[in-house]
Design an enzyme around this catalytic site. Structure first.
Site, short mmCIF file in Angstrom:
data_model
loop_
_atom_site.label_atom_id
_atom_site.label_comp_id
_atom_site.label_asym_id
_atom_site.label_seq_id
_atom_site.Cartn_x
_atom_site.Cartn_y
_atom_site.Cartn_z
N ALA A 220 0.84 -1.19 0.00
CA ALA A 220 0.00 0.00 0.00
C ALA A 220 0.88 1.25 0.00
O ALA A 220 2.10 1.15 0.10
CB ALA A 220 -0.91 -0.03 1.22
N GLN B 115 1.58 3.44 2.16
CA GLN B 115 2.44 3.63 3.34
C GLN B 115 3.02 2.28 3.77
O GLN B 115 3.15 2.01 4.97
CB GLN B 115 1.65 4.25 4.49
CG GLN B 115 1.46 5.75 4.37
CD GLN B 115 2.78 6.51 4.55
OE1 GLN B 115 3.69 6.09 5.24
NE2 GLN B 115 2.88 7.65 3.90
N SER B 116 3.39 1.43 2.83
CA SER B 116 3.80 0.06 3.15
C SER B 116 5.10 -0.01 3.96
O SER B 116 6.16 0.41 3.49
CB SER B 116 3.97 -0.73 1.85
OG SER B 116 4.56 -1.98 2.12
N ASN B 117 5.00 -0.58 5.17
CA ASN B 117 6.21 -0.87 5.95
C ASN B 117 7.01 -1.97 5.26
O ASN B 117 8.24 -1.96 5.28
CB ASN B 117 5.85 -1.36 7.35
CG ASN B 117 5.10 -0.33 8.14
OD1 ASN B 117 5.61 0.76 8.37
ND2 ASN B 117 3.89 -0.65 8.57
N CYS C 282 7.31 -2.67 2.04
CA CYS C 282 8.11 -2.16 0.93
C CYS C 282 9.35 -1.45 1.48
O CYS C 282 10.46 -1.67 0.99
CB CYS C 282 7.29 -1.20 0.07
SG CYS C 282 6.11 -2.04 -1.01
#
Ligand SMILES: *Cc1c(COP(=O)(O)O)cnc(C)c1O
Length: 338
Positions: free
Chosen positions: A73, A75-77, A79
């Site tokens: 998403a 705000q992907s942690n 990634c």
């Protein structure tokens, strides 16, 4: 269960702290509440994806890949942590970003998005909600192959059988700590999203016959959709380990009702939980996962599902950088749904 035959890179130094939370316990007036600080794992800062990536990146290196390709998403942690692992290993990294909430992708965003750029993501492709992410990542891999490079595709949240091994390792670490610290828990409460964390823990609990209930607080799905997802992940991990166990849906505990109105969108109970942990224990939760999971734990205490005399462990899976993309909501400046 034996993890030693799987290659693994290490991104953390030693076990994460297992601590009693006296002020939170007093504030809630129910069970004794403890925390396992997986937010203190390694990388930038760490979280549950750090443990999954230890196995996934080791596999990528063994296959001779030069680029990690993953998705998440806005705000992907996950990634951000895949990118951090790539930086440490001298690999490159590309993302497919799913804009799950229409209009939520902003090039000037704070939080994890800011860190994507700071850590030097090579390329980032934004796709609309509901896109076929595996197909989009396969396309990126083809582009790389055309220029003589080799990509390694990591699915959403790093939640496949190999990634789930990270949480088998966590459960084994916890078992050792319980033995060392002479403490036992009735339940472990964890955010349940792409399910690698919940499923990996449950695989270890079943495979090693640990007597602890794993309670997953849904952060994007109600139990009807989440249980089959966790079941698939748990079974995949058990099969990879050759455990010879079939997991049944009745063995999976998912709790709904705390993630609404939708994934990643703030609600008032999340804000209460984030503020309470900050002001009682100086622990930073995140708005998307651990804030809603802690709201679930608090809700279960208030409902009497967890009672005085019991001991409950909250697994802190990380994510605090996202706080800085949600300051209006978390500071109470926004009117929110309950
Ligand atoms: C990804 C994530 C989760 C959810 O874990 P899954 O293994 O995807 O279920 C929980 N907390 C944080 C902070 C995360 O980034």
């Amino acid at each position: 269960m034996d993890l030693s035959r799987f290659p693994r890179r290490r991104y953390s130094d030693g076990p994460t702290p297992l601590e009693f939370l006296p002020h939170l316990t007093r504030a809630l007036g129910g069970p004794e509440i403890w925390i396992k600080r997986d937010d203190l794992l390694g990388l930038s800062p760490g979280g549950n994806k750090t443990r999954k990536l230890e196995f996934l990146v080791a596999d990528a290196l063994q296959q001779g890949c030069d680029t990690l390709i993953t998705c998440g998403a806005v705000q992907s942690n996950h990634c951000r942590l895949a990118l951090s692992a790539a930086v440490k290993e001298g690999l490159r990294c590309r993302f497919v970003i799913e804009e799950r909430v229409p209009g939520s992708f902003r090039e000037d965003a704070n939080g994890n998005h800011f860190l994507f750029r700071l850590l030097g993501v090579e390329d980032l492709k934004v796709v609309p909600a509901g896109s076929d992410l595996l197909a989009a990542m396969a396309e990126v891999a083809q582009e790389l192959a055309a220029s003589g490079r080799k990509g390694y595709v990591i699915p959403t949240g790093g939640s496949n059988a190999l990634g789930g091994l990270g949480y088998v390792a966590c459960a084994q670490e916890l078992q050792q700590q319980c033995f060392q610290q002479q403490v036992a828990f009735d339940a472990i409460v964890v955010a349940s999203g792409s399910s690698g964390t919940h499923g990996g823990l449950l695989a270890a609990v079943l495979g090693d016959r640990m007597r602890i209930e794993v309670v997953g607080i849904g952060i994007s799905r109600e139990p009807q959709q989440q249980v089959p997802l966790v079941q698939g992940e748990t079974q995949a991990v058990l099969d990879l380990l050759g455990a010879g166990i079939t997991v049944q849906p009745e063995q999976i505990c998912c709790v709904g009702g705390f993630w609404q109105p939708r994934y990643s969108v703030p609600n008032a109970r999340m804000v209460e939980a984030v503020q309470l942990l900050a002001r009682t224990e100086a622990i930073l939760l995140d708005p998307v996962y651990t804030g809603k999971a802690m709201a679930g734990l608090i809700g279960l205490c208030r409902q009497g599902r967890f009672r005085r005399g019991q001991r409950v462990l909250f697994l802190h899976t990380g994510g605090a950088p996202a706080l800085f993309a949600y300051t209006d909501a978390v500071s109470g400046r926004q009117q929110l749904a309950p």
